[in-house]
Design a protein around this motif. Structure first.
Motif, PDB file in Angstrom:
ATOM      1  N   TYR A 308       1.364  72.872  12.977  1.00  0.00           N
ATOM      2  CA  TYR A 308       2.286  72.766  11.780  1.00  0.00           C
ATOM      3  C   TYR A 308       3.397  71.674  11.881  1.00  0.00           C
ATOM      4  O   TYR A 308       3.830  71.101  12.829  1.00  0.00           O
ATOM      5  CB  TYR A 308       3.139  74.239  11.482  1.00  0.00           C
ATOM      6  CG  TYR A 308       2.161  75.246  11.345  1.00  0.00           C
ATOM      7  CD1 TYR A 308       1.551  75.495  10.447  1.00  0.00           C
ATOM      8  CD2 TYR A 308       1.954  76.251  12.505  1.00  0.00           C
ATOM      9  CE1 TYR A 308       0.521  76.751  10.152  1.00  0.00           C
ATOM     10  CE2 TYR A 308       0.989  77.077  12.712  1.00  0.00           C
ATOM     11  CZ  TYR A 308       0.215  77.461  11.424  1.00  0.00           C
ATOM     12  OH  TYR A 308      -0.393  78.631  11.284  1.00  0.00           O
ATOM     13  N   VAL A 310       7.034  70.213  10.354  1.00  0.00           N
ATOM     14  CA  VAL A 310       8.361  70.727   9.541  1.00  0.00           C
ATOM     15  C   VAL A 310       9.343  69.262   9.476  1.00  0.00           C
ATOM     16  O   VAL A 310       9.314  68.449  10.243  1.00  0.00           O
ATOM     17  CB  VAL A 310       9.052  71.976  10.096  1.00  0.00           C
ATOM     18  CG1 VAL A 310       8.213  72.990  10.153  1.00  0.00           C
ATOM     19  CG2 VAL A 310       9.558  71.594  11.507  1.00  0.00           C
ATOM     20  N   VAL A 318      13.480  76.064  13.652  1.00  0.00           N
ATOM     21  CA  VAL A 318      12.326  76.619  13.758  1.00  0.00           C
ATOM     22  C   VAL A 318      11.902  76.743  15.455  1.00  0.00           C
ATOM     23  O   VAL A 318      11.184  77.619  15.889  1.00  0.00           O
ATOM     24  CB  VAL A 318      11.155  75.347  13.522  1.00  0.00           C
ATOM     25  CG1 VAL A 318      11.310  75.167  11.740  1.00  0.00           C
ATOM     26  CG2 VAL A 318      11.497  74.074  14.129  1.00  0.00           C
ATOM     27  N   GLU A 378       3.356  81.586  10.523  1.00  0.00           N
ATOM     28  CA  GLU A 378       3.315  81.089   9.254  1.00  0.00           C
ATOM     29  C   GLU A 378       4.613  81.318   8.369  1.00  0.00           C
ATOM     30  O   GLU A 378       5.294  80.770   7.746  1.00  0.00           O
ATOM     31  CB  GLU A 378       2.256  80.977   8.544  1.00  0.00           C
ATOM     32  CG  GLU A 378       1.102  80.047   9.193  1.00  0.00           C
ATOM     33  CD  GLU A 378      -0.213  80.289   8.409  1.00  0.00           C
ATOM     34  OE1 GLU A 378      -0.606  80.755   7.405  1.00  0.00           O
ATOM     35  OE2 GLU A 378      -1.297  79.623   8.947  1.00  0.00           O
ATOM     36  N   LEU A 381       7.875  80.153   9.672  1.00  0.00           N
ATOM     37  CA  LEU A 381       8.001  78.814   9.492  1.00  0.00           C
ATOM     38  C   LEU A 381       8.217  78.456   8.041  1.00  0.00           C
ATOM     39  O   LEU A 381       8.623  77.442   7.643  1.00  0.00           O
ATOM     40  CB  LEU A 381       7.095  78.026  10.045  1.00  0.00           C
ATOM     41  CG  LEU A 381       6.592  77.750  11.900  1.00  0.00           C
ATOM     42  CD1 LEU A 381       5.624  77.059  12.264  1.00  0.00           C
ATOM     43  CD2 LEU A 381       8.020  77.451  12.433  1.00  0.00           C
ATOM     44  N   TYR A 384      10.894  76.574   6.068  1.00  0.00           N
ATOM     45  CA  TYR A 384      11.312  75.289   6.349  1.00  0.00           C
ATOM     46  C   TYR A 384       9.973  74.376   6.188  1.00  0.00           C
ATOM     47  O   TYR A 384       9.843  73.026   6.588  1.00  0.00           O
ATOM     48  CB  TYR A 384      11.271  75.157   8.091  1.00  0.00           C
ATOM     49  CG  TYR A 384      12.179  76.250   8.542  1.00  0.00           C
ATOM     50  CD1 TYR A 384      13.843  76.087   8.206  1.00  0.00           C
ATOM     51  CD2 TYR A 384      12.010  77.262   9.271  1.00  0.00           C
ATOM     52  CE1 TYR A 384      14.580  77.027   8.689  1.00  0.00           C
ATOM     53  CE2 TYR A 384      12.733  78.420   9.670  1.00  0.00           C
ATOM     54  CZ  TYR A 384      14.070  78.143   9.344  1.00  0.00           C
ATOM     55  OH  TYR A 384      14.903  79.179   9.694  1.00  0.00           O
ATOM     56  N   ALA A 386       6.845  74.472   6.399  1.00  0.00           N
ATOM     57  CA  ALA A 386       5.751  74.066   7.413  1.00  0.00           C
ATOM     58  C   ALA A 386       4.231  73.775   6.812  1.00  0.00           C
ATOM     59  O   ALA A 386       3.758  74.589   6.105  1.00  0.00           O
ATOM     60  CB  ALA A 386       5.605  75.073   8.504  1.00  0.00           C
TER      61      ALA A 386
END
Length: 437
Positions: A308, A310, A318, A378, A381, A384, A386
């Motif tokens: 991922y 970000v 994160v 997921e 995240l 943010y 992702a």
């Protein structure tokens, strides 16, 4: 005769991807030896996809129709013009792996600005999925693309260059636009790199000084098990080191971490022979920027991968979120790697519009348990923004991906123009990009 031909095609087709978690369903596998032969295959096929190094961990290259392998289209690298100090363009058969390309470029005195950790992947597959190396100032492998020759679904050809309005949408194309037969890559003069590994970096020091840590060298990789920071790989260009390069020395301390004194694998109790050289020994760019040597298979494929991306400004948040999931992650994890990638303007690039932090997970090959865990990761995240790596395992659907990639509607329109009959569609594209009708 037709029965014998079908049986031969069935025997020739690859059964699985590199990791063994995807079984290809294609009825036929083609290895054209000319662009004209490829055009004929594409024009006649109801559904067709290209198969590269098979290093994707999902069904992005799967189809029920025809698979095409491009390794028969030649191996000549053509240099465009007379490169000056700022470099030039190399035109490369799209099916060529980096492991074959980079020694050729290095022998001519040229270098690519970035490489992935594995040199075994194909140029076409890597650039089509936004695959990357590492470095605060380094874009993904896709950002080196300055031209593409492509076979469309009607069998016709088109060449795209940065002056074309479609170009930013076509570079990271997920195999949805056509079959790329040749790619132009921007190169620069060759350079040397040395790798030093450090151990003992604390989480607090990492997230507090993250910008400085990742800006301390040309390419920096941080390895972790989400309980502690296990290693930091610092890859420095010797032409940026001044006197230190001449003395072939490296600091014994790196933000409180100490230098490793023996070659060190990112996985415990794993032989180091397949790794590129460490301990600060300088070498050509293509012998240091990847983690793994060209002449070795990095592992037996008994793994899954997820990644991922970000915006870099969220590094503390994160890392805290993933560390809180550490007890859930640890039983399935071989290792995680944190890297940085510079922003670009490629529509489906994970680094579109922002400098990003890449959060990579190498899992044990237990797909049922990994897929059960990914929604938790997921969700952690999601605040943010992702974005998942297109070639790895993730669960986000088309609605969420459209929120994460603002140019997806434009990409769908591009796909409709390039492939109006849907020859390059497959389950992956329907699930992730969707609504081509």
């Amino acid at each position: 005769m037709q029965q014998k031909t079908s049986e031969a095609a069935a025997r020739a087709r690859p059964a699985t991807n590199w990791a063994g978690n995807v079984t290809y369903r294609a009825a036929r596998l083609h290895r054209p030896t000319s662009t004209a032969e490829l055009q004929d295959v594409v024009a006649r096929s109801e559904r067709v996809k290209v198969l590269g190094s098979r290093h994707c961990f999902n069904d992005i290259a799967d189809t029920t129709g025809d698979l095409v392998v491009l390794d028969g289209l030649g191996s000549d690298v053509e240099i465009d013009g007379s490169p000056g100090a700022d470099g030039g363009t190399a035109w490369i058969p799209a099916g060529m792996p980096y492991s074959q390309l980079v020694p050729d470029l290095a022998a001519r005195g040229y270098g690519l600005p970035n490489l992935a950790s594995l040199p075994h992947i194909t140029v076409a597959g890597a650039t089509a999925t936004g695959t990357h190396g590492s470095g605060n100032r380094n874009g993904s492998l896709s950002t080196s693309v300055v031209g593409m020759d492509l076979v469309r679904s009607d069998g016709g050809t088109v060449t795209l260059t940065p002056g074309d309005p479609d170009f930013p949408g076509a570079v990271v194309h997920l195999g949805a636009l056509g079959v790329v037969t040749r790619i132009g890559l921007r190169f620069q003069p060759t350079f040397q790199v040395r790798t030093n590994v450090y151990v003992g970096l604390t989480w607090d020091r990492l997230v507090t000084d993250f910008q400085a840590v990742t800006d301390a060298a040309y390419s920096v990789s941080v390895f972790t098990d989400w309980q502690e920071v296990t290693q930091v790989w610092v890859k420095s260009r010797t032409d940026e080191l001044g006197n230190a390069a001449q003395e072939n020395t490296a600091p014994e301390e790196f933000f409180g971490a100490r230098a490793a004194t023996v070659p060190t694998h990112m996985l415990t109790n794993t032989p180091v022979e397949n790794l590129t050289e460490q301990l600060g020994v300088p070498g050509e760019w293509h012998e240091r920027l990847p983690h793994f040597r060209t002449g070795f298979t990095p592992s037996n494929g008994n793994e899954l991968q997820t990644e991922y991306f970000v915006p870099r400004r969220y590094v503390r948040e994160v890392c805290d979120a993933l560390r809180s999931l550490g007890p859930r992650i640890a039983p399935l994890l071989q290792v995680s790697e944190l890297r940085t990638v510079a922003a670009d303007d490629l529509w489906l690039s994970p680094a579109y519009g922002a400098d990003v932090l890449a959060l990579h997970f190498t899992w044990f090959r237990d797909e049922t348990r990994v897929r059960a865990l990914l929604p938790e990761i997921e969700a952690a995240l999601r605040p943010y923004g992702a974005r998942p790596h297109w070639g790895k395992v993730f669960t986000a659907d088309a609605d969420e991906l459209e929120r994460l990639y603002p140019r997806i509607p434009d990409f769908r329109a591009l796909v409709r123009r390039f492939d109006p009959r849907g020859a390059f569609r497959n389950d992956f594209l329907d699930r992730t990009v969707a609504a081509f009708g």
